[in-house]
Write an enzyme that holds these catalytic residues in place. Structure first.
Site, PDB file in Angstrom:
ATOM      1  N   HIS A 184      38.729  33.555  34.149  1.00 24.08           N
ATOM      2  CA  HIS A 184      38.849  33.204  35.889  1.00 24.08           C
ATOM      3  C   HIS A 184      37.256  31.609  35.614  1.00 24.08           C
ATOM      4  CE1 HIS A 184      39.455  37.276  37.298  1.00 24.08           C
ATOM      5  NE2 HIS A 184      40.564  36.264  37.642  1.00 24.08           N
ATOM      6  N   ALA A 185      38.662  30.569  35.980  1.00 24.43           N
ATOM      7  CA  ALA A 185      38.104  28.678  35.481  1.00 24.43           C
ATOM      8  C   ALA A 185      36.366  29.098  35.895  1.00 24.43           C
ATOM      9  CB  ALA A 185      38.837  27.865  36.398  1.00 24.43           C
ATOM     10  N   ARG A 186      35.501  29.345  37.600  1.00 23.11           N
ATOM     11  CA  ARG A 186      34.894  29.563  37.488  1.00 23.11           C
ATOM     12  C   ARG A 186      33.786  30.198  37.232  1.00 23.11           C
ATOM     13  NH1 ARG A 186      35.918  31.948  43.926  1.00 23.11           N
ATOM     14  NH2 ARG A 186      35.590  33.819  42.884  1.00 23.11           N
ATOM     15  N   GLU A 187      33.663  31.145  36.324  1.00 22.79           N
ATOM     16  CA  GLU A 187      32.663  31.975  36.124  1.00 22.79           C
ATOM     17  C   GLU A 187      32.768  31.259  34.202  1.00 22.79           C
ATOM     18  OE1 GLU A 187      35.244  35.686  35.522  1.00 22.79           O
ATOM     19  OE2 GLU A 187      35.102  35.625  37.544  1.00 22.79           O
ATOM     20  N   ARG A 242      39.791  29.201  40.551  1.00 20.40           N
ATOM     21  CA  ARG A 242      38.788  30.508  40.162  1.00 20.40           C
ATOM     22  C   ARG A 242      40.732  31.085  38.525  1.00 20.40           C
ATOM     23  NH1 ARG A 242      37.963  36.718  40.388  1.00 20.40           N
ATOM     24  NH2 ARG A 242      40.281  38.012  40.451  1.00 20.40           N
ATOM     25  N   ASN A 251      44.131  37.277  35.786  1.00 26.83           N
ATOM     26  CA  ASN A 251      43.550  38.217  35.536  1.00 26.83           C
ATOM     27  C   ASN A 251      44.407  39.609  36.279  1.00 26.83           C
ATOM     28  OD1 ASN A 251      42.469  40.175  33.830  1.00 26.83           O
ATOM     29  ND2 ASN A 251      41.166  40.466  35.211  1.00 26.83           N
ATOM     30  N   TYR A 304      37.286  48.133  43.038  1.00 33.61           N
ATOM     31  CA  TYR A 304      38.248  48.449  43.464  1.00 33.61           C
ATOM     32  C   TYR A 304      39.238  48.706  42.444  1.00 33.61           C
ATOM     33  CZ  TYR A 304      37.736  43.364  41.776  1.00 33.61           C
ATOM     34  OH  TYR A 304      37.319  42.555  40.652  1.00 33.61           O
ATOM     35  N   GLU A 307      31.016  41.958  32.975  1.00 37.41           N
ATOM     36  CA  GLU A 307      30.543  41.142  34.299  1.00 37.41           C
ATOM     37  C   GLU A 307      29.671  40.708  33.799  1.00 37.41           C
ATOM     38  OE1 GLU A 307      32.429  39.643  36.568  1.00 37.41           O
ATOM     39  OE2 GLU A 307      34.220  41.182  37.300  1.00 37.41           O
TER      40      GLU A 307
END
Ligand SMILES: *[C@@H]1O[C@H](CO)[C@@H](O)[C@H](O)[C@H]1NC(C)=O
Ligand SMILES: *[C@@H]1O[C@H](CO)[C@@H](O)[C@H](O)[C@H]1NC(C)=O
Ligand SMILES: *[C@@H]1O[C@H](CO)[C@@H](O)[C@H](O)[C@H]1NC(C)=O
Length: 427
Positions: free
Chosen positions: A182-185, A238, A257, A364, A386
């Site tokens: 995920h790009a923004r992480e 993302r 993902n 979720y 995470e």
């Protein structure tokens, strides 16, 4: 732009960054308390109808964090009020928040006396590439650089194989970890690089077993197109950056993902091409996810543990995304708990404790995740990790990079040792 000496550096830098994040102008971020299943269902329906960007999913004791576009803001808040769902404004203007963050980052960088190693910073794709190339060149007996192939936009996706026996000793398990799907992480990239650093450049006496008894595959940037795009255009991007005008001419990319071939396009996905969780037209439509798959399949017999690193929330999660637990659920919990506990032992007081468990039950339902794909093809210990968000989500202050790197390394080390003992029982 000329900065007068007397002008405070931060203010000057702030001015320099003004306008860079204009696309987020008027976007706001809200904490939403989801204490009941009804609250959760309501938020979920609003997520779809108002295209909310969910930065953090809620639990009874953790507020959800959602970003909303200015045109939907009033409706979001009014609907929450109508249903007596408590909420507070976390950020009134995301553009301003990002400009302030840029200024802080620039001030922090300029305050450093020596050149930062790429794992001490949020490196660009080219810095990461340079680092991988240098390590491979400098440690040829230990490290093999592999170029998996080009991303959608043509950036080489490279990874390192680290082994004292060049992957020839089948009695060793393989530990496969990757980051930045995920790009923004952003903070996940340094963690992958720091793991390389600790295994190759800074191997400490207590970690010799990790190098001698385990083979490592480390892929620091799964999604380089998205990652670069977060540096140049949209900080909160993302997805991947594939473009298929025959499918949709306005929206780029898919959620990598959700793009793996496991229960593809069933739960936890959006059919709206522009949404954050759009899974793509078919499983493995993206070159980036195909490379991860190919690494897994090439080494399937020996990969004992797979770690897909994300930011943020302090979770160690495992499958399946439909809430059913794999047969070795006790081992999954055992190794995941050891990883979380090892990190917690070194956590900052402000950080949350890790929580460990099934991703669908704790958070979720999802489908098409890397975690589930690895588990479903027979990788015994497959996790989503995470990292901490310290209440600021993706804008992790640079002062914390080192902390996250070193505490997470302890968790990786603990999980590697346990994975090895389970591997010995398997072979
Ligand atoms: C490992 O073996 C491969 C051939 O299988 C070779 O290309 C590579 O250079 C070797 N790497 C090291 C570190 O010896
Ligand atoms: C692309 O997706 C957006 C959002 O769902 C939609 O409004 C638009 O009609 C789509 N375009 C095409 C050509 O499907
Ligand atoms: C849940 O997902 C896994 C992996 O896709 C699958 O093997 C299993 O049968 C599913 N369980 C149920 C109850 O659907």
């Amino acid at each position: 732009m000329v900065c007068l000496v007397l002008v405070a550096v931060a203010a000057c830098l702030g001015a320099a960054f003004a306008g860079r994040h204009d696309i987020y102008s008027g976007y706001s971020v809200h904490h939403v308390s989801v204490q009941t299943a009804e609250h959760s269902a309501l938020l979920h329906s609003l997520e779809e109808s108002l295209s909310l960007d969910v930065w953090q999913h809620g639990a009874p004791d953790r507020a959800a964090v959602v970003m909303v576009a200015p045109q939907h803001r009033r409706r979001l808040l009014r609907t929450l009020d109508d249903h007596d769902v408590p909420h507070t404004t976390h950020r009134a203007d995301v553009a301003k928040m990002l400009e302030e963050y840029d200024a802080r980052l620039a001030a922090w960088r300029s305050s450093r006396s020596s050149r930062l190693a790429p794992f001490d910073d949020f490196p660009r794709y080219n810095d990461v590439d340079e680092y991988l190339e240098r390590i491979a060149l400098q440690y040829p007996d230990l490290v093999t650089l592999v170029n998996a192939g080009p991303s959608w936009e043509g950036r080489d996706i490279k990874y390192l194989k680290i082994s004292t026996t060049n992957f020839t000793d089948a009695s060793k398990p393989i530990y496969f970890l990757d980051a930045t799907i995920h790009a923004r992480e952003w903070v996940t990239t340094p963690v992958a690089l720091y793991s390389i650093h600790r295994l190759v450049e800074d191997l400490r006496a207590q970690d010799w077993d990790l190098l001698n008894d385990v083979d490592w595959i480390i892929l620091p940037i799964v999604n380089p197109d998205g990652y670069e795009y977060t540096h140049t255009n949209e900080r909160l991007w993302r997805r991947t950056r594939s473009y298929r005008p025959d499918v949709n001419a306005t929206c780029y990319g898919v959620d990598a993902n959700r793009n793996f071939d496991v229960a593809f396009n069933t739960v936890g996905v959006s059919s709206n091409h522009c949404d954050q969780t759009y899974p793509g037209t078919e499983a493995f439509s993206e070159p980036e996810t195909r490379y991860v798959r190919d690494i897994m399949l090439e080494h399937l017999e020996r990969i004992q543990i797979y770690l897909n690193i994300h930011s943020h929330g302090n979770w160690v999660l495992y499958g399946f995304g439909n809430a059913s637990i794999p047969d070795n659920g006790v081992q999954l919990f055992h190794v995941g708990a050891a990883m979380g506990a090892a990190i917690d032992a070194r956590k900052l007081p402000i950080a949350l404790f890790y929580r460990v468990g099934n991703s669908a039950i704790l958070l979720y339902p999802t489908s098409g995740s890397a975690q589930d794909y690895a588990q479903s093809i027979g990788i015994p210990l497959s996790y989503t990790l995470e990292l901490p968000g310290y209440g600021v989500q993706f804008e992790v202050p640079p002062e914390y990079i080192n902390q996250i790197n070193s505490e997470t390394w302890e968790g990786i080390a603990a999980s590697a040792r346990l994975a090895r003992s389970y591997y010995q029982a398997r072979v």
